[in-house]
Design a protein around this motif. Structure first.
Motif, PDB file in Angstrom:
ATOM      1  N   ALA A  60       0.828  -1.211   0.000  1.00  0.00           N
ATOM      2  CA  ALA A  60       0.000   0.000   0.000  1.00  0.00           C
ATOM      3  C   ALA A  60       0.860   1.258   0.000  1.00  0.00           C
ATOM      4  CB  ALA A  60      -0.926  -0.014   1.212  1.00  0.00           C
ATOM      5  N   LEU A  61       1.996   1.229   0.720  1.00  0.00           N
ATOM      6  CA  LEU A  61       2.898   2.371   0.746  1.00  0.00           C
ATOM      7  C   LEU A  61       3.484   2.638  -0.637  1.00  0.00           C
ATOM      8  CD1 LEU A  61       4.262   4.405   2.698  1.00  0.00           C
ATOM      9  CD2 LEU A  61       6.110   2.748   2.962  1.00  0.00           C
ATOM     10  N   VAL A  62       3.882   1.589  -1.319  1.00  0.00           N
ATOM     11  CA  VAL A  62       4.449   1.740  -2.662  1.00  0.00           C
ATOM     12  C   VAL A  62       3.384   2.217  -3.650  1.00  0.00           C
ATOM     13  CG1 VAL A  62       5.518   0.492  -4.569  1.00  0.00           C
ATOM     14  CG2 VAL A  62       6.257   0.041  -2.220  1.00  0.00           C
ATOM     15  N   VAL A  63       2.196   1.627  -3.578  1.00  0.00           N
ATOM     16  CA  VAL A  63       1.115   2.025  -4.498  1.00  0.00           C
ATOM     17  C   VAL A  63       0.719   3.477  -4.276  1.00  0.00           C
ATOM     18  CG1 VAL A  63      -1.304   1.606  -5.088  1.00  0.00           C
ATOM     19  CG2 VAL A  63       0.251  -0.320  -4.774  1.00  0.00           C
ATOM     20  N   MET A  64       0.626   3.897  -3.022  1.00  0.00           N
ATOM     21  CA  MET A  64       0.264   5.272  -2.713  1.00  0.00           C
ATOM     22  C   MET A  64       1.313   6.247  -3.231  1.00  0.00           C
ATOM     23  SD  MET A  64      -1.658   7.540  -1.454  1.00  0.00           S
ATOM     24  CE  MET A  64      -1.397   9.279  -1.082  1.00  0.00           C
ATOM     25  N   SER A  65       2.583   5.921  -3.016  1.00  0.00           N
ATOM     26  CA  SER A  65       3.655   6.797  -3.503  1.00  0.00           C
ATOM     27  C   SER A  65       3.644   6.880  -5.016  1.00  0.00           C
ATOM     28  CB  SER A  65       5.012   6.279  -3.010  1.00  0.00           C
ATOM     29  OG  SER A  65       5.056   6.228  -1.603  1.00  0.00           O
ATOM     30  N   GLY A  66       3.457   5.730  -5.682  1.00  0.00           N
ATOM     31  CA  GLY A  66       3.405   5.740  -7.146  1.00  0.00           C
ATOM     32  C   GLY A  66       2.226   6.522  -7.679  1.00  0.00           C
ATOM     33  N   ALA A  67       1.055   6.333  -7.056  1.00  0.00           N
ATOM     34  CA  ALA A  67      -0.137   7.059  -7.506  1.00  0.00           C
ATOM     35  C   ALA A  67       0.033   8.562  -7.315  1.00  0.00           C
ATOM     36  CB  ALA A  67      -1.362   6.556  -6.744  1.00  0.00           C
ATOM     37  N   ALA A  68       0.587   8.977  -6.181  1.00  0.00           N
ATOM     38  CA  ALA A  68       0.806  10.402  -5.933  1.00  0.00           C
ATOM     39  C   ALA A  68       1.813  10.982  -6.919  1.00  0.00           C
ATOM     40  CB  ALA A  68       1.294  10.604  -4.501  1.00  0.00           C
ATOM     41  N   PHE A  69       2.847  10.223  -7.242  1.00  0.00           N
ATOM     42  CA  PHE A  69       3.836  10.704  -8.203  1.00  0.00           C
ATOM     43  C   PHE A  69       3.220  10.876  -9.593  1.00  0.00           C
ATOM     44  CE2 PHE A  69       7.156   9.785 -11.381  1.00  0.00           C
ATOM     45  CZ  PHE A  69       8.024  10.833 -11.105  1.00  0.00           C
ATOM     46  N   VAL A  70       2.390   9.912 -10.022  1.00  0.00           N
ATOM     47  CA  VAL A  70       1.743  10.014 -11.335  1.00  0.00           C
ATOM     48  C   VAL A  70       0.790  11.209 -11.378  1.00  0.00           C
ATOM     49  CG1 VAL A  70       0.149   8.866 -12.925  1.00  0.00           C
ATOM     50  CG2 VAL A  70       1.986   7.563 -11.834  1.00  0.00           C
ATOM     51  N   ILE A  71      -0.005  11.383 -10.325  1.00  0.00           N
ATOM     52  CA  ILE A  71      -0.952  12.499 -10.293  1.00  0.00           C
ATOM     53  C   ILE A  71      -0.215  13.826 -10.319  1.00  0.00           C
ATOM     54  CG2 ILE A  71      -2.708  13.647  -8.872  1.00  0.00           C
ATOM     55  CD1 ILE A  71      -3.573  10.901  -7.914  1.00  0.00           C
ATOM     56  N   ASP A  72       0.860  13.930  -9.527  1.00  0.00           N
ATOM     57  CA  ASP A  72       1.621  15.177  -9.500  1.00  0.00           C
ATOM     58  C   ASP A  72       2.293  15.442 -10.842  1.00  0.00           C
ATOM     59  OD1 ASP A  72       2.831  17.381  -7.715  1.00  0.00           O
ATOM     60  OD2 ASP A  72       4.579  16.468  -8.688  1.00  0.00           O
ATOM     61  N   SER A  73       2.787  14.402 -11.510  1.00  0.00           N
ATOM     62  CA  SER A  73       3.419  14.580 -12.819  1.00  0.00           C
ATOM     63  C   SER A  73       2.410  15.069 -13.840  1.00  0.00           C
ATOM     64  CB  SER A  73       4.053  13.259 -13.279  1.00  0.00           C
ATOM     65  OG  SER A  73       5.047  12.844 -12.373  1.00  0.00           O
ATOM     66  N   GLN A  74       1.208  14.492 -13.840  1.00  0.00           N
ATOM     67  CA  GLN A  74       0.176  14.940 -14.762  1.00  0.00           C
ATOM     68  C   GLN A  74      -0.264  16.366 -14.454  1.00  0.00           C
ATOM     69  OE1 GLN A  74      -0.917  13.342 -17.493  1.00  0.00           O
ATOM     70  NE2 GLN A  74       0.604  11.745 -17.017  1.00  0.00           N
ATOM     71  N   TYR A  75      -0.326  16.708 -13.179  1.00  0.00           N
ATOM     72  CA  TYR A  75      -0.713  18.057 -12.805  1.00  0.00           C
ATOM     73  C   TYR A  75       0.337  19.067 -13.280  1.00  0.00           C
ATOM     74  CZ  TYR A  75      -2.293  21.906  -9.845  1.00  0.00           C
ATOM     75  OH  TYR A  75      -2.751  23.120  -9.392  1.00  0.00           O
ATOM     76  N   SER A  76       1.620  18.724 -13.140  1.00  0.00           N
ATOM     77  CA  SER A  76       2.691  19.605 -13.625  1.00  0.00           C
ATOM     78  C   SER A  76       2.655  19.741 -15.129  1.00  0.00           C
ATOM     79  CB  SER A  76       4.048  19.048 -13.178  1.00  0.00           C
ATOM     80  OG  SER A  76       4.115  18.963 -11.782  1.00  0.00           O
ATOM     81  N   ARG A  77       2.340  18.671 -15.825  1.00  0.00           N
ATOM     82  CA  ARG A  77       2.283  18.717 -17.301  1.00  0.00           C
ATOM     83  C   ARG A  77       1.160  19.624 -17.762  1.00  0.00           C
ATOM     84  NH1 ARG A  77      -0.532  15.639 -21.010  1.00  0.00           N
ATOM     85  NH2 ARG A  77       0.453  15.452 -23.074  1.00  0.00           N
ATOM     86  N   LEU A  78      -0.009  19.538 -17.090  1.00  0.00           N
ATOM     87  CA  LEU A  78      -1.125  20.402 -17.471  1.00  0.00           C
ATOM     88  C   LEU A  78      -0.791  21.874 -17.232  1.00  0.00           C
ATOM     89  CD1 LEU A  78      -4.149  18.349 -16.075  1.00  0.00           C
ATOM     90  CD2 LEU A  78      -3.494  18.651 -18.460  1.00  0.00           C
ATOM     91  N   LEU A  79      -0.131  22.155 -16.111  1.00  0.00           N
ATOM     92  CA  LEU A  79       0.261  23.539 -15.864  1.00  0.00           C
ATOM     93  C   LEU A  79       1.289  24.023 -16.867  1.00  0.00           C
ATOM     94  CD1 LEU A  79       0.498  23.713 -11.958  1.00  0.00           C
ATOM     95  CD2 LEU A  79      -1.294  24.598 -13.451  1.00  0.00           C
ATOM     96  N   SER A  80       2.187  23.161 -17.258  1.00  0.00           N
ATOM     97  CA  SER A  80       3.194  23.551 -18.246  1.00  0.00           C
ATOM     98  C   SER A  80       2.544  23.893 -19.580  1.00  0.00           C
ATOM     99  CB  SER A  80       4.212  22.427 -18.431  1.00  0.00           C
ATOM    100  OG  SER A  80       4.880  22.167 -17.222  1.00  0.00           O
TER     101      SER A  80
END
Length: 470
Positions: free
Chosen positions: A185-205
């Motif tokens: 669960a710790l690994v899945v949560m970290s991966g999901a947060a990283f993907v969401i943050d990456s997509q959020y940064s891409r949209l802002l860019s």
């Protein structure tokens, strides 16, 4: 009335004395003695009357019968000695006690002969056995059993584990599978947060790079683009929440906040359950037994003692390959019939002992009487149950019906059970087999060994934290 006379070989109970005084034998006693003399074909005069008494073989099997072996068997004692005295008084006969041959019950050899007490009964060297034994089909060949006196089982006894300091005690509130699930669960949560943050940064860019001639958009384009958070930073935040720390909030965007809220709620539940389980383990610790039935025992490499001449000794020798008894025999050490040695070796954890249930209770009672502790336990699930414990007679014994009648009265009125419970008065202090032995051992002060694991995690976390700042 009756009188006990001891010499260096036997202990004789002279019963049925006349009311006129000690030394004058009544008519009924004389008739009983002469009947025994005629049955043996050896009528003796009154001066040698003790040699014509009823011969009773005894085995050292506490609490029923016990005696001092050296220099010669003497000082016979046990609850069956009281029963035999009642029988002698009721029948107006005298009894002569002798130790069983080879000091054990005995077994049938390949040539058809018997050893031990069974051999004495088979050869009619004695009239009966004063020590109860388990009735089996094979033993019925050599003796006639009395009415059953006690019901017995065959069980395993072993050293009870102690509660000592545990280096990994802080991870005991959850099983290994649960901890693995938390790690996933710790690994899945970290991966999901990283993907969401990456997509959020891409949209802002994409939004900041959109061309426009309006002054407001030019102002926006001059603002710095949103940087994505590294996976290491996200994992550090996720793990910090999991262990109850308060890391710096770096997550942005509505989706990230929702994901973080779900993770915080999950860790809150986990931490509450963890603290509750840990507190329960410290307040009311429970022992983890090495095994609690014969199937679990066979999965260990612990040696086992099968007492020589016992019923389990014969059954395990005749067990077919692959069966539980055959596998039990493969783990057996060289058998012997020294119960005292086996009791203390078992209490020290040298090996497991296959014992009757009554014998195991006596061993636990004896050790508590000596050490004031309960270092042994019995498994919950016995190997066999519903076994009858009876005295043995030689074939055609003339007093069988009369003795059976007396024994049945003693059994049905609860006198046999009372004598047994009275002899094992300390056993009740050790009857909580799975729980702790007594209140003195149920609470243990914490020592440094209980905190080594937590200290290691704390030092490692501080070292990693300092490394991250460098």
């Amino acid at each position: 009335m009756h009188l006990f006379v001891e010499n260096e070989y036997t202990c004789v109970a002279l019963c049925g004395l006349a009311k006129g005084g000690v030394g004058e034998v009544g008519d009924e006693a004389v008739q009983a003695v002469r009947a025994q003399e005629e049955r043996r074909g050896n009528i003796m005069d009154s001066q040698n009357r003790s040699s014509s008494c009823m011969l009773v073989a005894l085995e050292s099997y506490a609490p029923f019968t016990d005696f001092t072996r050296r220099p010669t068997p003497h000082n016979f004692r046990g609850i069956m000695m009281q029963v035999l005295a009642i029988i002698a008084e009721r029948l107006n006969v005298c009894m002569e006690y002798t130790a069983a041959a080879n000091n054990f019950f005995g077994r049938r050899l390949d040539n058809g002969t018997w050893t031990g007490m069974m051999g004495m009964l088979k050869r009619k060297e004695v009239d009966m056995s004063g020590t109860p034994m388990t009735v089996s089909d094979e033993r019925l060949i050599a003796m006639d059993p009395s009415v059953h006196l006690y019901m017995d089982i065959q069980t395993l006894i072993y050293k009870r584990p102690r509660i000592d300091s545990d280096l990994m005690g802080f991870v005991r509130p959850f099983t290994l599978l649960v901890w693995v699930f938390f790690g996933i669960a710790l690994v899945v949560m970290s991966g999901a947060a990283f993907v969401i943050d990456s997509q959020y940064s891409r949209l802002l860019s994409l939004r900041y790079s959109y061309p426009s001639s309006s002054p407001s958009m030019k102002t926006v384009k001059e603002q710095p683009h949103h940087r994505s958070i590294s996976l290491a930073d996200i994992f550090q935040w996720t793990f910090g929440i999991f262990v109850g720390q308060c890391p710096e909030w770096r997550l942005r965007g509505f989706a990230m906040r929702v994901t973080a809220a779900v993770w915080i709620f999950m860790t809150l539940i986990i931490s509450v359950v963890y603290r509750s389980n840990l507190k329960a383990m410290l307040i009311s610790p429970k022992l983890r037994l090495p095994f609690d039935n014969v199937e679990e025992f066979l999965e260990t490499d612990i040696p086992v003692l099968v007492l020589k001449g016992s019923m389990m000794d014969r059954l395990s020798l005749a067990a077919p390959p692959g069966s539980a008894l055959y596998r039990l025999r493969q783990q057996a050490i060289e058998p012997h019939h020294d119960t005292l040695r086996g009791t203390f070796d078992c209490a020290e954890g040298l090996y497991t002992v296959v014992s009757s249930g009554l014998g195991a209770e006596n061993a636990i009672n004896f050790v508590y009487s000596v050490t004031k502790s309960c270092p042994m336990y019995c498994v919950k699930k016995p190997i066999f149950s519903g076994l009858s414990m009876s005295m043995g007679y030689t074939k055609g014994f003339v007093y069988r019906a009369q003795i059976d009648n007396i024994l049945q009265q003693l059994r049905d009125t609860g006198i046999l059970a009372h004598l047994y419970n009275q002899a094992l008065s300390n056993f009740t202090k050790c009857t909580r087999y799975v729980k702790l032995s007594d209140t003195g051992d149920s609470r243990r002060a914490l020592d440094l060994g209980d905190f080594y694991g937590v200290f290691t995690v704390f030092v490692g976390g501080e070292a990693g934290r300092g490394w991250g700042r460098c």
